[in-house]
Design a protein around this motif. Sequence first.
Motif, mmCIF file in Angstrom:
data_model
loop_
_atom_site.group_PDB
_atom_site.id
_atom_site.type_symbol
_atom_site.label_atom_id
_atom_site.label_comp_id
_atom_site.label_asym_id
_atom_site.label_seq_id
_atom_site.Cartn_x
_atom_site.Cartn_y
_atom_site.Cartn_z
ATOM 1 N N THR A 154 0.818 -1.225 0.000
ATOM 2 C CA THR A 154 0.000 0.000 0.000
ATOM 3 C C THR A 154 0.845 1.266 0.000
ATOM 4 O OG1 THR A 154 -0.165 -0.240 2.402
ATOM 5 C CG2 THR A 154 -1.961 -1.143 1.099
ATOM 6 N N GLU A 191 1.257 2.246 -3.471
ATOM 7 C CA GLU A 191 -0.019 2.082 -4.143
ATOM 8 C C GLU A 191 -0.069 2.798 -5.485
ATOM 9 O OE1 GLU A 191 -2.138 5.594 -1.549
ATOM 10 O OE2 GLU A 191 -2.930 3.561 -1.458
ATOM 11 N N ASP A 192 0.763 3.787 -5.607
ATOM 12 C CA ASP A 192 0.752 4.446 -6.906
ATOM 13 C C ASP A 192 1.347 3.551 -7.985
ATOM 14 O OD1 ASP A 192 1.544 7.645 -5.408
ATOM 15 O OD2 ASP A 192 -0.402 6.689 -5.756
ATOM 16 N N TYR A 201 1.830 0.201 -7.493
ATOM 17 C CA TYR A 201 1.375 -1.211 -7.534
ATOM 18 C C TYR A 201 -0.109 -1.324 -7.185
ATOM 19 C CZ TYR A 201 6.378 -1.892 -7.105
ATOM 20 O OH TYR A 201 7.722 -1.843 -7.309
ATOM 21 N N LYS A 202 -0.999 -0.683 -7.883
ATOM 22 C CA LYS A 202 -2.418 -0.720 -7.601
ATOM 23 C C LYS A 202 -2.981 -2.132 -7.858
ATOM 24 C CE LYS A 202 -3.380 4.164 -8.483
ATOM 25 N NZ LYS A 202 -4.116 5.153 -9.308
ATOM 26 N N ARG A 203 -2.568 -2.655 -8.917
ATOM 27 C CA ARG A 203 -3.085 -3.987 -9.230
ATOM 28 C C ARG A 203 -2.617 -5.030 -8.194
ATOM 29 N NH1 ARG A 203 -2.151 -4.397 -15.766
ATOM 30 N NH2 ARG A 203 -3.508 -2.609 -16.345
ATOM 31 N N GLN A 228 -1.932 -4.390 -5.090
ATOM 32 C CA GLN A 228 -2.644 -4.172 -3.840
ATOM 33 C C GLN A 228 -4.031 -4.814 -3.890
ATOM 34 O OE1 GLN A 228 -2.974 -0.055 -2.892
ATOM 35 N NE2 GLN A 228 -3.768 -0.446 -0.794
ATOM 36 N N GLU A 229 -4.723 -4.667 -5.015
ATOM 37 C CA GLU A 229 -6.042 -5.276 -5.147
ATOM 38 C C GLU A 229 -5.941 -6.827 -5.073
ATOM 39 O OE1 GLU A 229 -7.918 -1.763 -7.988
ATOM 40 O OE2 GLU A 229 -7.541 -3.787 -8.762
#
Length: 792
Positions: free
Chosen positions: A215, A218-219, A221-223, A225-226
């Motif tokens: 997190t 998160e910028d 690694y958004k995918r 994190q989901e």
Amino acid sequence: MASRNQNRPPRSPNAKKEGLGGIPFDKRRKVETQGTGRRQAFSAVNKQDVTMNSDVGSIEECGKVEFTKDEVLALLSERAKAGKFDTKAKIEQMTDIIKRLKVCVKWFQQADETHIQEKENLKVSLESAEQKYNHKELDARTKEEELQATISQLKENVVSLHEKLAKEESCKQDAIECHRREKESRVAAEKVQASLGEELDKVKEEKMAAKQKVTSLEDMYKRLQEYNTSLQQYNSKLQTDLETVRAALTRAEKEKSSILENLSTLRGHSKSLQDQLASSRVLQDDAIKQKDSLLLEVTNLRNELQQVRDDRDRQVVQSQKLAEEIGKYQENVGKSSQELDILIAKSGSLEETCLLQKERINMLEQQLAIASERQKMADASVSLTRTEFEEQKHLLCEQQDRLADMEHQLCEAELLRKKLHNTILELKGNIRVFCRVRPLLPDDGGRHEATVIAYPTSTEARGRGVDLVQSGNKHPFTFDKVFNHEASQEEVFFEISQLVQSALDGYKVCIFAYGQTGSGKTYTMMGRPETPEQKGLIPRSLEQIFQASQSLGAQGWKYKMQVSMLEIYNETIRDLLSTNRTTSMELVRADSGTSGKQYTITHDVNGHTHVSDLTIFDVCSIGKISSLLQQAAQSRSVGKTQMNEQSSRSHFVFTMRISGVNESTEQQVQGVLNLIDLAGSERLSKSGATGDRLKETQAINKSLSALSDVIFALAKKEDHVPFRNSKLTYLLQPCLGGDSKTLMFVNISPDPSSAGESLCSLRFAARVNACEIGIPRRQTSTKLLDSRLSYG
């Protein structure tokens, strides 16, 4: 008015004598005269029988009179004491004595009749007791057999019950051991599951830390994190599933622990339970293997997570690889959930199996209780049966002891009977006759025909009787002893051993064998000396004589023994121990009539027989006699006929002269032992003899016919006995007409084709048994014996 004698009670002779002795003679006569005043002296003499009869009758009516030995002797010695010319007093005294004598005789007669009646009663009671004993013995044997069968059946039942109990105990121990092992394996599985939960918690924490780190990026690694969020949700679901499985396993463990407690109280189970437990063990092993594989997979996951922790600084670069590893992890977790479902299903089936096993164990417990009750009943029955068996056994032992005592008494009575029988025969002077039947041989023509020889089974004729059946007619004969076809040489010799012993005691003993050709005479007399069990009478007799002479040496006896052997061939005497001639030369001389060495027979006044120029050997051992017997057997004339492969063609005579001296008492004895094997009688039509065999057969039949004439003359007690009609009868004259102990063996064949000859032999033997030849005398003296040997 009745007389005084008729009114007084009976009394013993002594009492009467004392009463008469106490009264003076004159007064006694006056008293008797007053009672019988009307009788005259001569009327008393004429009518004394009537008076005595009436007196005896009155005495019998008054009571029984008993006499002692002294009273009887006193009564017999009593005489009339009246005066010389007092006839009336004498008559009265004699009448009184006669009365008492008649009373005494009557008492003796009554006592004798009483003894006879008591003897008959005792005999009847003895027979009834024997019958009762036989019935009781039969009942005891039957009951014993039944008890033995019952005991054996009970023993088999007890053994089978013990075997079943042992099997059930072993199965019980195996089941307990299996449950113990199962419990240990389940505890181990629980520990493994706990460690697996801890590891999953650690994995969750590590994943949370990874989520926080992701997190922060998160910028970039958004995918990721989901994806991590979805993974966290999935892990939470997996944890929930694991807790559910753990609770189910806990319940299963509790149920299994309760089952284990129930199983510990069980007392037995069957072989099927063991098989089911073995199958459950296999299923448990499979579950353990699956758990091990899951543990291995978790270990691999931990390694992968460790690699993620180590490479978290390079997650940006290796994010793609991490995504692939997470995918593999999801696949592994899916497999683990499937395996857990399978394990839960297997646990349910195991619970059902345990319930079935519990029901089976209950049923086995019931069967075991029933078997235990049956065993208790069987033990009680066995105890009762054993008690009855011991009682019957004790009773049987008592009966056996009584039977042994009776058999012992019977044996003693039989020995006494034989001794008395021999004594009677010696006193009568009869020739003893033994009969021996040889067994059927393979060459006998009537082997498959009905037997012609039978043996009576009655008590009187057992062992002494023989029956011959010819053409449907039964001919019974009785002799002193009969040996059947199963009798051994030892049994035959045992019956004559005492007769042979008489030769050492100073008697003349003669034993000869008679019968048709092939009936076993030579086997009876000679046997087969090389085989100890088949030795004949001659070798066994010589062995007994030497053994007895050695034992008598301790009593001071010394014996000198001399032997000679000859044969009578075609009415010619031949010396079988001569060393200066051959058998063939003798035969030529005998057939041609040329005169070789001539042997003459003479009898002296002492009844001894001498054969001139006969070879005589001094013997001191059984080995020397054995060699002489072998030499004589080789010199004896034998020939082949249709009735016998090796037929004796002459009469064989063995003689042993025994001289004994007792140095301590100076007593001397001189005995003679004659053992004779006669040639066999045969018919020319059956023997098929021709030439020399024909002459031999005619000479044999002639000499045996002369022997028959001598026996007939002795049986009829004729003044003239034709001993000189044959050299055989002249040689046997002291044995047949003197003071010798003579025994004849009549040998017969059981072959049906020889029934006629056997019947003739048995009839001749019966006539011989009826002949009286004189009482045997022992030859003893106190003077020195003549050293020369005489034949007798």
